[in-house]
Design a protein around this motif. Structure first.
Motif, short mmCIF file in Angstrom:
data_model
loop_
_atom_site.label_atom_id
_atom_site.label_comp_id
_atom_site.label_asym_id
_atom_site.label_seq_id
_atom_site.Cartn_x
_atom_site.Cartn_y
_atom_site.Cartn_z
N GLY A 10 30.28 64.40 113.77
CA GLY A 10 31.58 64.22 113.14
C GLY A 10 32.38 63.08 113.74
N ALA A 11 33.57 62.91 113.20
CA ALA A 11 34.57 61.99 113.75
C ALA A 11 35.92 62.67 113.55
N ALA A 12 36.89 62.26 114.38
CA ALA A 12 38.20 62.93 114.36
C ALA A 12 39.34 61.93 114.23
N THR A 13 40.43 62.43 113.67
CA THR A 13 41.72 61.71 113.66
C THR A 13 42.80 62.80 113.75
N SER A 14 44.07 62.37 113.76
CA SER A 14 45.15 63.36 113.62
C SER A 14 46.18 62.81 112.66
N SER A 15 46.98 63.70 112.10
CA SER A 15 47.87 63.29 111.00
C SER A 15 48.83 62.18 111.39
N TYR A 16 49.62 62.39 112.43
CA TYR A 16 50.64 61.38 112.73
C TYR A 16 50.00 60.03 113.09
N GLN A 17 48.82 60.06 113.70
CA GLN A 17 48.19 58.82 114.15
C GLN A 17 47.64 57.97 113.01
N VAL A 18 47.36 58.57 111.86
CA VAL A 18 46.74 57.79 110.78
C VAL A 18 47.49 57.81 109.44
N GLU A 19 48.21 58.87 109.15
CA GLU A 19 48.68 59.04 107.76
C GLU A 19 49.68 58.02 107.27
N GLY A 20 50.66 57.64 108.09
CA GLY A 20 51.77 56.83 107.58
C GLY A 20 52.58 57.67 106.61
N ALA A 21 53.17 57.01 105.59
CA ALA A 21 53.96 57.74 104.59
C ALA A 21 54.93 58.71 105.26
#
Ligand code: FCB
Length: 452
Positions: A10-21
């Motif tokens: 897998g790979a991971a991200t988090s909402s605040y770090q990628v979403e913008g908007a």
């Protein structure tokens, strides 16, 4: 031997770090939306108002994940996007965004792993006391129930908290993360207790609202001490270091104070001797609520430190040689952390294990040939994954590995000064460029690790 056939690459991200908007679609503010506008808190003065604009790039990003061959994607929900006030009326537009993401993943054959809390506390709840409030577990359970009600027809894998050590330590103790407080153990210990109760309450709420059988885990972090030699004495010294609790106000940098209650149903004796006086009254009765059956244990592992047994058998930290390998963050490169960590954690907790994050920051840029060459990331990941394979070979029940990160993104207090992605992001144009490591990882996944 090697990795199991159904190993979850897998790979991971988090909402605040990628979403913008950040101010779109009815989203409420979270503590990071506020913290980033406090002068001096973010290294480059930036914020994640736009970040990778993943909110508007669902199709493109999921297509890249599919090209990479990911079997799973670990992302988090921004609590304030789905419940702008933290409790109360849900925001349908925010829920629809995650629904779109989940559908896109599933139609590409990628299993969603949803993290409920990756540091995005609604500001409205911070203003009502946040983790310091005894109501926190109820707020969190309400949010977890909503998530399960809306998504559990399609999402079967959940994590409650990402890195509780950082929520309490960086956010409430050291003051370098939102909400930027520098509280004493008198307050950080009860806050951590509320977090643990919230974990237990969320597990119950998720299961109560689930529309099909679901699996739930926890995703804490820590450095992983590894022994200088494989003598029994050095190994025992490293094990003791991993499960020790630091003295003083920064007690939170440890594994067992968080994981023992969650998995074993007790606080570690060493910690209790010093911290019990700060726990809320009746804490003993709370342990049964905190310790809910879990399906797996997650751990974020980036590095560790070398330990040997001293004359008196106590652990002694071995200094690193000058000039030893470091990432752009300055973190030491210590592949053995991904063998010894899983081994010690599995010994103690006896749960199927996921590496929920591991990766490296580098100063990547676009070369004259238009590509992004990141040999250091390939070498780093190869070394670490070989150690993880050794753990699997020796019987540690390792189920999956999530690389941090899919995309370059907003690295909290470091702003955009750190690039962790296997995909380069040009923040001006939002162009995505898969780095060399992307194609390397694609091969690892395709061969189920045989190419390592
Ligand atoms: C972890 C965080 C993650 C990211 C990586 C580099 O501590 O969980 O969001 O910042 O470090």
């Amino acid at each position: 031997m090697g990795f199991r056939k159904d190993f979850v690459w897998g790979a991971a991200t988090s909402s605040y770090q990628v979403e913008g908007a950040a101010r779109e679609g009815g989203k409420g503010r979270n503590i990071w939306d506020v913290f980033c506008y406090t002068p001096g808190k973010i290294k480059d003065g930036s914020n994640a108002d736009t970040a990778c604009d993943s909110y508007h790039h669902v199709a493109e990003d999921v297509a890249l994940m599919k090209e990479l061959g990911l079997r799973a994607y670990r992302f988090s929900v921004d609590w304030a996007r789905v419940l702008p006030e933290g409790t109360g009326t849900p925001n349908e537009e925010g829920l629809a965004y995650y629904s779109r993401l989940i559908d896109a993943l599933l139609s590409s054959g990628i299993t969603p792993y949803l993290t409920l809390y990756h540091w995005e506390l609604p500001q409205a709840l911070q203003e009502r006391g946040g983790f310091l409030s005894p109501d926190f577990p109820d707020w969190f359970a309400g949010y977890a129930g909503l998530v399960a009600e809306r998504f559990s027809d399609r999402v079967t894998h959940y994590f409650t908290f990402n890195e509780p050590q950082c929520t309490i330590g960086l956010g409430l103790g050291d003051g370098v993360h939102a909400p930027g407080l520098t509280l004493s153990p008198q307050e950080t210990v009860p806050a951590a207790h509320h977090l643990l109760l919230a974990h237990g309450a969320a597990v119950q709420a998720l299961r109560a609202a689930a529309k099909q059988p679901i699996q739930i885990g926890f995703a804490p972090t820590s450095g992983q001490p590894y022994p200088l030699t494989e003598s029994p004495a050095d190994i025992e010294a490293a094990r003791r270091s991993l499960f020790a609790i630091p003295e003083g106000r920064r007690w939170y940098w440890n594994v067992p104070w968080f994981s023992d209650p969650v998995i074993l149903g007790r606080y570690p004796a060493e910690g209790l001797a010093r911290l019990e006086r700060f726990l809320p009254r009746g804490w003993e009765q709370d342990l049964a609520k905190i310790c809910q059956p879990l399906d797996f244990y997650g751990q974020n592992i980036y590095n560790g430190w070398c330990v040997r047994a001293g004359e008196d058998k106590n652990p002694v930290t071995v200094d690193r040689k000058p000039g030893s390998a470091r990432t752009a963050t300055g973190w030491p490169v210590t592949p053995k952390a991904l063998y010894w960590g899983p081994r010690f954690l599995y010994e103690r907790y006896q749960k199927p294990l996921y590496i929920t994050e591991n990766g490296i920051s580098r100063c990547d840029w676009v070369s004259l040939d238009g590509k992004v060459h990141d040999p250091g990331r390939i070498d780093f990941t190869q070394r670490y994954l070989r150690e993880l394979r050794r753990a699997a070979d020796e019987g540690v029940d390792v189920r999956g590995y999530f690389h941090w990160s899919l995309l370059d993104n907003f690295e909290w207090a470091d702003g955009y000064t750190q690039r962790f992605g296997m995909i380069y992001v040009d923040y001006e144009t939002q162009q995505r460029i898969p780095k060399d490591s992307f194609y390397w990882y694609q091969q690892v996944i395709r061969t189920n690790g045989a190419s390592l």
